[in-house]
Scaffold this motif. Structure first.
Motif, short mmCIF file in Angstrom:
data_model
loop_
_atom_site.label_atom_id
_atom_site.label_comp_id
_atom_site.label_asym_id
_atom_site.label_seq_id
_atom_site.Cartn_x
_atom_site.Cartn_y
_atom_site.Cartn_z
N UNK A 22 0.84 -0.99 0.05
CA UNK A 22 0.19 -0.05 0.07
C UNK A 22 0.93 1.18 -0.05
N UNK A 23 0.41 2.24 -0.43
CA UNK A 23 0.77 3.61 -0.48
C UNK A 23 -0.11 4.77 -0.49
N UNK A 24 0.44 5.71 0.21
CA UNK A 24 -0.59 6.85 0.36
C UNK A 24 0.29 8.11 0.89
N UNK A 25 -0.39 9.32 0.18
CA UNK A 25 0.30 10.56 0.70
C UNK A 25 0.01 11.06 1.82
N UNK A 26 0.85 11.50 2.76
CA UNK A 26 0.45 12.18 4.11
C UNK A 26 1.23 13.78 4.24
N UNK A 27 0.87 14.37 5.17
CA UNK A 27 1.67 15.61 5.30
C UNK A 27 3.05 15.35 5.73
N UNK A 28 3.68 14.30 5.96
CA UNK A 28 5.00 13.93 6.27
C UNK A 28 5.62 13.43 4.99
N UNK A 29 4.92 13.05 4.11
CA UNK A 29 5.45 12.59 2.87
C UNK A 29 4.82 11.21 2.51
N UNK A 30 5.14 10.39 1.49
CA UNK A 30 4.78 9.21 1.06
C UNK A 30 5.06 8.07 2.13
N UNK A 31 3.72 7.52 2.55
CA UNK A 31 3.95 6.36 3.40
C UNK A 31 3.67 5.09 2.57
N UNK A 32 4.54 4.24 2.85
CA UNK A 32 4.70 2.98 1.96
C UNK A 32 4.38 1.69 2.87
N UNK A 33 3.71 0.68 2.73
CA UNK A 33 3.66 -0.32 3.54
C UNK A 33 4.45 -1.67 2.73
N UNK A 34 5.30 -2.26 3.38
CA UNK A 34 6.21 -3.50 2.60
C UNK A 34 5.82 -4.58 3.43
N UNK A 35 5.73 -5.62 2.66
CA UNK A 35 5.61 -7.23 3.30
C UNK A 35 6.54 -8.01 2.92
N UNK A 36 6.82 -9.25 3.78
CA UNK A 36 7.78 -10.34 3.25
C UNK A 36 6.79 -11.12 2.49
N UNK A 37 7.06 -11.74 1.45
CA UNK A 37 6.11 -12.91 1.23
C UNK A 37 6.30 -14.17 1.63
N UNK A 38 7.30 -14.56 2.32
CA UNK A 38 7.69 -15.66 2.86
C UNK A 38 7.21 -15.81 4.34
N UNK A 39 6.90 -14.92 5.23
CA UNK A 39 6.63 -14.83 6.39
C UNK A 39 5.69 -13.87 6.88
N UNK A 40 5.22 -13.02 5.96
CA UNK A 40 4.08 -11.80 6.21
C UNK A 40 4.65 -10.69 7.31
N UNK A 41 6.04 -10.98 7.41
CA UNK A 41 6.49 -9.47 8.48
C UNK A 41 6.28 -8.22 7.37
N UNK A 42 5.83 -7.26 7.86
CA UNK A 42 5.70 -6.08 7.38
C UNK A 42 6.12 -4.67 8.01
N UNK A 43 6.73 -3.70 7.46
CA UNK A 43 7.07 -2.44 8.05
C UNK A 43 6.50 -1.37 7.21
#
Length: 55
Positions: A22-43
């Protein structure tokens, strides 16, 4: 923006290719969500500088 990111995964214990979920624009900048396809860990990254991966 790229839809893939090589990053260390703490659950897998090695570098993995993370995928942008996912990605969205905030007042701080572009917020992007990342996920590992092996274990579903995200940041979240904001503007590529602020990251929840090390939290």
């Amino acid at each position: 923006m790229a839809s893939e990111l090589d990053h260390d995964c703490p659950n897998c214990g090695e570098e993995r290719t993370f995928y942008r979920t996912a990605a969205t624009n905030l007042h701080l900048g572009l917020k992007t969500k990342w996920a590992c396809p092996e274990c579903s860990f995200g940041f979240i990254r904001i503007n590529g500088d602020i990251s929840s991966a090390s939290a």
